[in-house]
Design a protein around this motif. Structure first.
Motif, PDB file in Angstrom:
ATOM      1  N   ARG A  32       0.883  -1.089   0.041  1.00  0.00           N
ATOM      2  CA  ARG A  32      -0.009   0.098  -0.017  1.00  0.00           C
ATOM      3  C   ARG A  32       0.870   1.328   0.142  1.00  0.00           C
ATOM      4  NH1 ARG A  32      -3.760   0.488   5.098  1.00  0.00           N
ATOM      5  NH2 ARG A  32      -1.677   1.144   5.972  1.00  0.00           N
ATOM      6  N   ASP A  33       2.022   1.236   0.573  1.00  0.00           N
ATOM      7  CA  ASP A  33       2.816   2.248   0.934  1.00  0.00           C
ATOM      8  C   ASP A  33       4.106   2.014   0.079  1.00  0.00           C
ATOM      9  OD1 ASP A  33       3.187   0.439   2.640  1.00  0.00           O
ATOM     10  OD2 ASP A  33       4.013   1.663   4.324  1.00  0.00           O
ATOM     11  N   HIS A  34       4.121   1.703  -0.942  1.00  0.00           N
ATOM     12  CA  HIS A  34       5.214   1.086  -2.151  1.00  0.00           C
ATOM     13  C   HIS A  34       6.204   2.205  -2.074  1.00  0.00           C
ATOM     14  CE1 HIS A  34       7.091  -0.899  -5.375  1.00  0.00           C
ATOM     15  NE2 HIS A  34       7.129   0.320  -5.784  1.00  0.00           N
ATOM     16  N   GLY A  35       7.408   1.956  -1.909  1.00  0.00           N
ATOM     17  CA  GLY A  35       8.642   2.795  -1.925  1.00  0.00           C
ATOM     18  C   GLY A  35       9.003   3.185  -0.584  1.00  0.00           C
ATOM     19  N   SER A  36       8.335   3.092   0.413  1.00  0.00           N
ATOM     20  CA  SER A  36       8.420   3.456   1.827  1.00  0.00           C
ATOM     21  C   SER A  36       9.245   2.253   2.684  1.00  0.00           C
ATOM     22  CB  SER A  36       7.409   4.057   2.753  1.00  0.00           C
ATOM     23  OG  SER A  36       6.498   2.841   2.858  1.00  0.00           O
ATOM     24  N   ARG A  37      10.265   2.600   3.358  1.00  0.00           N
ATOM     25  CA  ARG A  37      10.806   1.418   4.070  1.00  0.00           C
ATOM     26  C   ARG A  37      10.187   1.166   5.685  1.00  0.00           C
ATOM     27  NH1 ARG A  37      17.181   2.988   3.158  1.00  0.00           N
ATOM     28  NH2 ARG A  37      16.971   2.668   0.792  1.00  0.00           N
ATOM     29  N   PRO A  38       9.945  -0.159   5.934  1.00  0.00           N
ATOM     30  CA  PRO A  38       9.314  -0.186   7.328  1.00  0.00           C
ATOM     31  C   PRO A  38      10.426   0.080   8.312  1.00  0.00           C
ATOM     32  CG  PRO A  38       9.961  -2.398   6.188  1.00  0.00           C
ATOM     33  CD  PRO A  38      10.017  -1.257   5.240  1.00  0.00           C
ATOM     34  N   THR A  39      10.004   0.614   9.617  1.00  0.00           N
ATOM     35  CA  THR A  39      10.833   0.905  10.730  1.00  0.00           C
ATOM     36  C   THR A  39      11.494  -0.364  11.081  1.00  0.00           C
ATOM     37  OG1 THR A  39       9.002   0.419  12.188  1.00  0.00           O
ATOM     38  CG2 THR A  39       9.006   2.650  11.431  1.00  0.00           C
ATOM     39  N   ALA A  40      12.945  -0.216  12.034  1.00  0.00           N
ATOM     40  CA  ALA A  40      13.394  -1.240  12.392  1.00  0.00           C
ATOM     41  C   ALA A  40      12.689  -2.221  13.248  1.00  0.00           C
ATOM     42  CB  ALA A  40      14.502  -0.886  13.164  1.00  0.00           C
ATOM     43  N   GLY A  41      11.580  -1.559  14.057  1.00  0.00           N
ATOM     44  CA  GLY A  41      10.779  -2.525  14.541  1.00  0.00           C
ATOM     45  C   GLY A  41       9.801  -3.169  13.987  1.00  0.00           C
ATOM     46  N   ALA A  42       9.546  -2.882  12.753  1.00  0.00           N
ATOM     47  CA  ALA A  42       8.586  -3.608  11.990  1.00  0.00           C
ATOM     48  C   ALA A  42       9.223  -4.631  11.042  1.00  0.00           C
ATOM     49  CB  ALA A  42       7.655  -2.825  11.251  1.00  0.00           C
ATOM     50  N   ARG A  43      10.539  -4.660  10.830  1.00  0.00           N
ATOM     51  CA  ARG A  43      11.263  -5.340  10.008  1.00  0.00           C
ATOM     52  C   ARG A  43      11.123  -6.834  10.397  1.00  0.00           C
ATOM     53  NH1 ARG A  43      15.832  -2.950   9.995  1.00  0.00           N
ATOM     54  NH2 ARG A  43      15.249  -1.262   8.597  1.00  0.00           N
ATOM     55  N   SER A  44      11.012  -7.820   9.470  1.00  0.00           N
ATOM     56  CA  SER A  44      10.924  -9.118   9.910  1.00  0.00           C
ATOM     57  C   SER A  44      11.769  -9.971   8.953  1.00  0.00           C
ATOM     58  CB  SER A  44       9.542  -9.645   9.649  1.00  0.00           C
ATOM     59  OG  SER A  44       9.294 -10.963   9.706  1.00  0.00           O
ATOM     60  N   THR A  45      12.079 -11.338   9.481  1.00  0.00           N
ATOM     61  CA  THR A  45      13.157 -11.985   8.333  1.00  0.00           C
ATOM     62  C   THR A  45      12.026 -13.235   7.963  1.00  0.00           C
ATOM     63  OG1 THR A  45      13.709 -13.112  10.438  1.00  0.00           O
ATOM     64  CG2 THR A  45      15.095 -11.565   9.623  1.00  0.00           C
ATOM     65  N   LEU A  46      10.738 -13.112   8.075  1.00  0.00           N
ATOM     66  CA  LEU A  46       9.997 -14.155   7.774  1.00  0.00           C
ATOM     67  C   LEU A  46       9.707 -13.706   6.295  1.00  0.00           C
ATOM     68  CD1 LEU A  46       8.021 -16.360   8.192  1.00  0.00           C
ATOM     69  CD2 LEU A  46       6.087 -14.904   8.600  1.00  0.00           C
ATOM     70  N   GLU A  47       9.759 -15.122   5.544  1.00  0.00           N
ATOM     71  CA  GLU A  47       9.403 -14.870   4.011  1.00  0.00           C
ATOM     72  C   GLU A  47       8.349 -16.251   4.004  1.00  0.00           C
ATOM     73  OE1 GLU A  47      12.150 -15.422   0.514  1.00  0.00           O
ATOM     74  OE2 GLU A  47      10.932 -17.310   0.420  1.00  0.00           O
ATOM     75  N   PHE A  48       7.073 -15.796   3.403  1.00  0.00           N
ATOM     76  CA  PHE A  48       6.219 -17.099   3.328  1.00  0.00           C
ATOM     77  C   PHE A  48       5.274 -16.761   2.064  1.00  0.00           C
ATOM     78  CE2 PHE A  48       3.510 -13.338   4.743  1.00  0.00           C
ATOM     79  CZ  PHE A  48       2.329 -13.489   4.291  1.00  0.00           C
ATOM     80  N   GLY A  49       4.777 -17.872   1.892  1.00  0.00           N
ATOM     81  CA  GLY A  49       3.720 -17.803   0.608  1.00  0.00           C
ATOM     82  C   GLY A  49       2.642 -18.765   0.964  1.00  0.00           C
TER      83      GLY A  49
END
Length: 343
Positions: free
Chosen positions: A138-155
């Motif tokens: 939704r907010d394409h191009g913005s970077r998530p904050t450090a607290g919101a960053r996740s290493t999870l990849e899923f499908g």
């Protein structure tokens, strides 16, 4: 522990004719209504949908596009998976170059889709077909904050059997960073009553997603009382410890997959809400880079990523798309979740 709760409702659109291209674009824009996507993001989504559908019609003849909004309540992402069993691509890198594939369309083919997407990946094999992933935030191009960053990849894929509107399967992921909880449920039968059973189980899971799987299964069993019953499995992933805990009841399949091998995980007989015989959980090694695959019996358990050279390195959503494409039984609801941790 706080967690992002991930869930989605997915739709399928068959693509075979030029008229389906416009319908794909319109459906994509309808799917994001109510999620706060601005005009710029909606425009990106419309172009990507057009390009994905055009590629299927021009190069595969027919296929399908799966759409869903992956909503964690913070950063919704619109996902499209374009899936076909066409001739495939001999040289994916060449096909990614602008102008190679979809001349005369709104963008420049796969290269344009990649630039428009926050997450993009592709797997193609000669004679087997192609799966293309596009996710646009939704907010394409913005970077998530450090607290919101996740290493999870899923499908995740979750689709009703042909002829049904509601899917009797469901899934949830609770991303707590250090711990990740995954649940897949399959309500008995098909249609609204099966969906009600699966939803009751999912609602119970998200209340305590980081309980041990054995304890979680007991709560899911109580939640399913009064419904027609369900099969379910829970996995609790401990990233730092490279291990996971797993418990299942009924016909949900779970595996830990590496590039070398696949190890199935144990589920017990029974039906949540009806008869719970055992809720014993098991511990498994979860090697660095390993993937967890969980699916309902809408997919055959006789699959191996080793039969697809290079697929293991692709995004988890692409892997889920290939498994759905080639392993669906075609006579039941189908759900598959693939997850891993990325550095």
């Amino acid at each position: 522990m706080s967690a992002r709760i991930l869930a989605a409702a997915q739709s399928r659109l068959a693509i075979a004719h030029d008229s389906d291209i416009g319908e794909c674009r319109r459906q994509a824009k309808r799917r994001i209504e109510g999620f706060g996507f601005d005009e710029v993001s909606a425009g990106r989504i419309g172009i990507a949908a057009t390009e994905l559908a055009t590629n299927i019609v021009r190069h595969a003849g027919h296929g399908e596009i799966l759409m869903q909004v992956l909503d964690d309540g913070i950063h919704p992402e619109f996902e499209m998976l374009a899936i076909d069993k066409g001739p495939g691509m001999q040289d994916v890198d060449a096909c990614m170059r602008d102008g190679y594939s979809t001349r005369g369309t709104a963008g420049q083919g796969l290269g344009a889709i990649a630039r428009l997407s926050g997450t993009f990946d592709i797997f193609s094999a000669t004679g087997q077909g192609t799966v293309v992933l596009s996710r646009i935030r939704r907010d394409h191009g913005s970077r998530p904050t450090a607290g919101a960053r996740s290493t999870l990849e899923f499908g995740a894929i979750n689709l009703a059997v042909a002829g049904e509107i509601e899917c009797g399967d469901t899934w949830r992921i609770a991303d707590g960073g250090a711990q990740v909880g995954i649940m897949v449920a399959d309500g008995l039968g098909h249609g609204p009553l099966a969906a009600a059973a699966a939803t009751a189980v999912a609602s119970a899971f998200v209340k305590q997603p980081f309980d041990g799987p054995s304890l979680s299964m007991q709560g899911l069993h109580r939640a399913a009382a009064g419904t027609r019953g369900a099969a379910a499995a829970c996995a609790l992933l401990h990233a730092a410890e490279l291990r996971l805990e797993y418990a299942g009841v009924g016909n949900i399949s779970g595996s830990v997959v590496t590039s070398e091998r696949s190890r199935g995980m144990v589920s017990h007989n029974g039906t949540l809400g009806v008869q719970l015989l055992r809720t014993q959980q098991f511990d498994y090694e979860w090697p660095a880079g390993g993937r967890v695959v969980m699916h309902s019996d809408g997919l055959t358990a006789r699959w191996s990523l080793a039969t697809y050279p290079g697929l293991f390195q692709r995004h988890s959503a692409v892997i889920a798309g290939v498994l759905y494409r080639d392993c669906s039984r075609g006579r039941d609801d189908a759900t598959v979740v693939v997850a891993c941790q990325r550095a």
